[in-house]
Design a protein around this motif. Structure first.
Motif, PDB file in Angstrom:
ATOM      1  N   ILE A 169       0.840  -1.205   0.000  1.00  0.00           N
ATOM      2  CA  ILE A 169       0.000   0.000   0.000  1.00  0.00           C
ATOM      3  C   ILE A 169       0.873   1.253   0.000  1.00  0.00           C
ATOM      4  CG2 ILE A 169      -1.693   1.314   1.343  1.00  0.00           C
ATOM      5  CD1 ILE A 169      -2.788  -1.488   2.242  1.00  0.00           C
ATOM      6  N   LYS A 170       1.951   1.250   0.773  1.00  0.00           N
ATOM      7  CA  LYS A 170       2.859   2.401   0.816  1.00  0.00           C
ATOM      8  C   LYS A 170       3.547   2.626  -0.533  1.00  0.00           C
ATOM      9  CE  LYS A 170       4.664   1.184   4.968  1.00  0.00           C
ATOM     10  NZ  LYS A 170       5.595   1.222   6.099  1.00  0.00           N
ATOM     11  N   ILE A 171       3.918   1.552  -1.210  1.00  0.00           N
ATOM     12  CA  ILE A 171       4.535   1.686  -2.534  1.00  0.00           C
ATOM     13  C   ILE A 171       3.554   2.326  -3.505  1.00  0.00           C
ATOM     14  CG2 ILE A 171       5.398   0.389  -4.533  1.00  0.00           C
ATOM     15  CD1 ILE A 171       6.599  -1.621  -2.486  1.00  0.00           C
ATOM     16  N   ILE A 172       2.309   1.875  -3.480  1.00  0.00           N
ATOM     17  CA  ILE A 172       1.288   2.432  -4.376  1.00  0.00           C
ATOM     18  C   ILE A 172       1.056   3.908  -4.066  1.00  0.00           C
ATOM     19  CG2 ILE A 172      -1.148   2.291  -5.053  1.00  0.00           C
ATOM     20  CD1 ILE A 172      -0.886  -0.777  -4.472  1.00  0.00           C
ATOM     21  N   LEU A 173       0.971   4.247  -2.793  1.00  0.00           N
ATOM     22  CA  LEU A 173       0.810   5.658  -2.405  1.00  0.00           C
ATOM     23  C   LEU A 173       1.983   6.502  -2.887  1.00  0.00           C
ATOM     24  CD1 LEU A 173      -0.603   5.326   1.229  1.00  0.00           C
ATOM     25  CD2 LEU A 173      -1.803   6.225  -0.776  1.00  0.00           C
ATOM     26  N   GLY A 174       3.165   5.909  -2.938  1.00  0.00           N
ATOM     27  CA  GLY A 174       4.344   6.602  -3.453  1.00  0.00           C
ATOM     28  C   GLY A 174       4.205   7.003  -4.911  1.00  0.00           C
ATOM     29  N   HIS A 175       3.304   6.342  -5.639  1.00  0.00           N
ATOM     30  CA  HIS A 175       3.020   6.680  -7.036  1.00  0.00           C
ATOM     31  C   HIS A 175       1.817   7.613  -7.150  1.00  0.00           C
ATOM     32  CE1 HIS A 175       5.978   4.023  -8.813  1.00  0.00           C
ATOM     33  NE2 HIS A 175       5.644   3.118  -7.921  1.00  0.00           N
ATOM     34  N   LYS A 176       1.410   8.176  -6.028  1.00  0.00           N
ATOM     35  CA  LYS A 176       0.292   9.137  -5.967  1.00  0.00           C
ATOM     36  C   LYS A 176      -1.038   8.509  -6.400  1.00  0.00           C
ATOM     37  CE  LYS A 176       3.111  12.617  -5.039  1.00  0.00           C
ATOM     38  NZ  LYS A 176       4.073  12.074  -4.124  1.00  0.00           N
ATOM     39  N   ILE A 177      -1.205   7.232  -6.067  1.00  0.00           N
ATOM     40  CA  ILE A 177      -2.451   6.513  -6.361  1.00  0.00           C
ATOM     41  C   ILE A 177      -3.058   6.070  -5.033  1.00  0.00           C
ATOM     42  CG2 ILE A 177      -3.465   4.485  -7.481  1.00  0.00           C
ATOM     43  CD1 ILE A 177      -1.096   4.596  -9.475  1.00  0.00           C
ATOM     44  N   GLN A 178      -4.330   6.378  -4.842  1.00  0.00           N
ATOM     45  CA  GLN A 178      -5.035   5.952  -3.630  1.00  0.00           C
ATOM     46  C   GLN A 178      -5.367   4.458  -3.724  1.00  0.00           C
ATOM     47  OE1 GLN A 178      -5.706   7.803  -0.898  1.00  0.00           O
ATOM     48  NE2 GLN A 178      -4.769   9.624  -1.778  1.00  0.00           N
ATOM     49  N   VAL A 179      -5.585   3.838  -2.570  1.00  0.00           N
ATOM     50  CA  VAL A 179      -5.856   2.404  -2.495  1.00  0.00           C
ATOM     51  C   VAL A 179      -7.201   2.157  -1.821  1.00  0.00           C
ATOM     52  CG1 VAL A 179      -5.125   0.236  -1.393  1.00  0.00           C
ATOM     53  CG2 VAL A 179      -3.419   1.775  -2.388  1.00  0.00           C
ATOM     54  N   ILE A 180      -7.955   1.228  -2.378  1.00  0.00           N
ATOM     55  CA  ILE A 180      -9.117   0.654  -1.707  1.00  0.00           C
ATOM     56  C   ILE A 180      -8.979  -0.854  -1.876  1.00  0.00           C
ATOM     57  CG2 ILE A 180     -11.630   0.357  -1.700  1.00  0.00           C
ATOM     58  CD1 ILE A 180     -11.880   3.256  -2.588  1.00  0.00           C
TER      59      ILE A 180
END
Length: 187
Positions: free
Chosen positions: A83-94
């Motif tokens: 989840i942190k890696i994805i947030l690093g790409h400025k993409i929110q997670v659900i």
């Protein structure tokens, strides 16, 4: 529509996966295969872990400037590190969460796994959404706590059980999180 872009990306750009155990592989990598060929590259690619593949696909979405609002996925990818890696790409997670004993969330300065977190919350068993809480899922590169909202929803198949969903957009209300997550299953 933009929120579904990443799902469509997974349908267009796909990876095959294989066991990393050479004994169970069919036509695995051998010394005779030229390492410069697509054949070799494809065989190396199938040995990647599913989490790595997901991150590769997200990087391609970012590279091609596809409009991605959320990365939606099931519990098999729902680790704070991913989840942190994805947030690093400025993409929110659900995503849906699995009750794993060694995955912890920070709530009221305590580290709790999902089951213990659920026990700490006030619940409303009359509603579809049993409980909702904002938790920490770790620190970012600036040592700031990353916040996420976890909602506990009644399981349609067994009303005595719950399903947990996580959103990194803590401003979304619980119904909106469910609505967006449900888009995964329309595909």
């Amino acid at each position: 529509m933009a929120g579904l872009t990443v799902i469509f990306l997974f349908l267009l750009l796909f990876y095959l996966l294989s066991s990393t155990n050479p004994k169970t592989q069919i036509n695995g990598i051998n010394e005779k295969i030229d390492k410069r060929t697509n054949n070799y590259k494809r065989r190396k690619e199938v040995l990647k872990k599913a989490n790595e593949i997901m991150i590769d696909l997200l990087k391609k979405a970012v590279k091609y400037a596809l409009p991605v609002d959320y990365s939606l996925f099931d519990s098999c990818f729902a680790y704070p590190k991913v989840i942190k890696i994805i947030l690093g790409h400025k993409i929110q997670v659900i995503c849906r969460l699995k009750a794993m004993y060694r995955v912890y969330y920070t709530y009221k300065f305590k580290k709790l796994n999902l089951k213990n977190l659920y026990k700490q919350l006030d619940k409303n068993h009359k509603n579809r959404i049993v409980a909702s809480v904002v938790v920490g899922i770790g620190k970012d590169q600036n040592d700031k706590e990353i916040k996420a909202k976890i909602i506990f929803v009644k399981n349609d198949n067994d009303k005595s059980q719950w399903i947990a969903l996580l959103s990194t957009n803590i401003d979304l209300d619980a119904e909106e999180i469910i609505r967006i997550y449900d888009k995964c299953w329309y595909i």
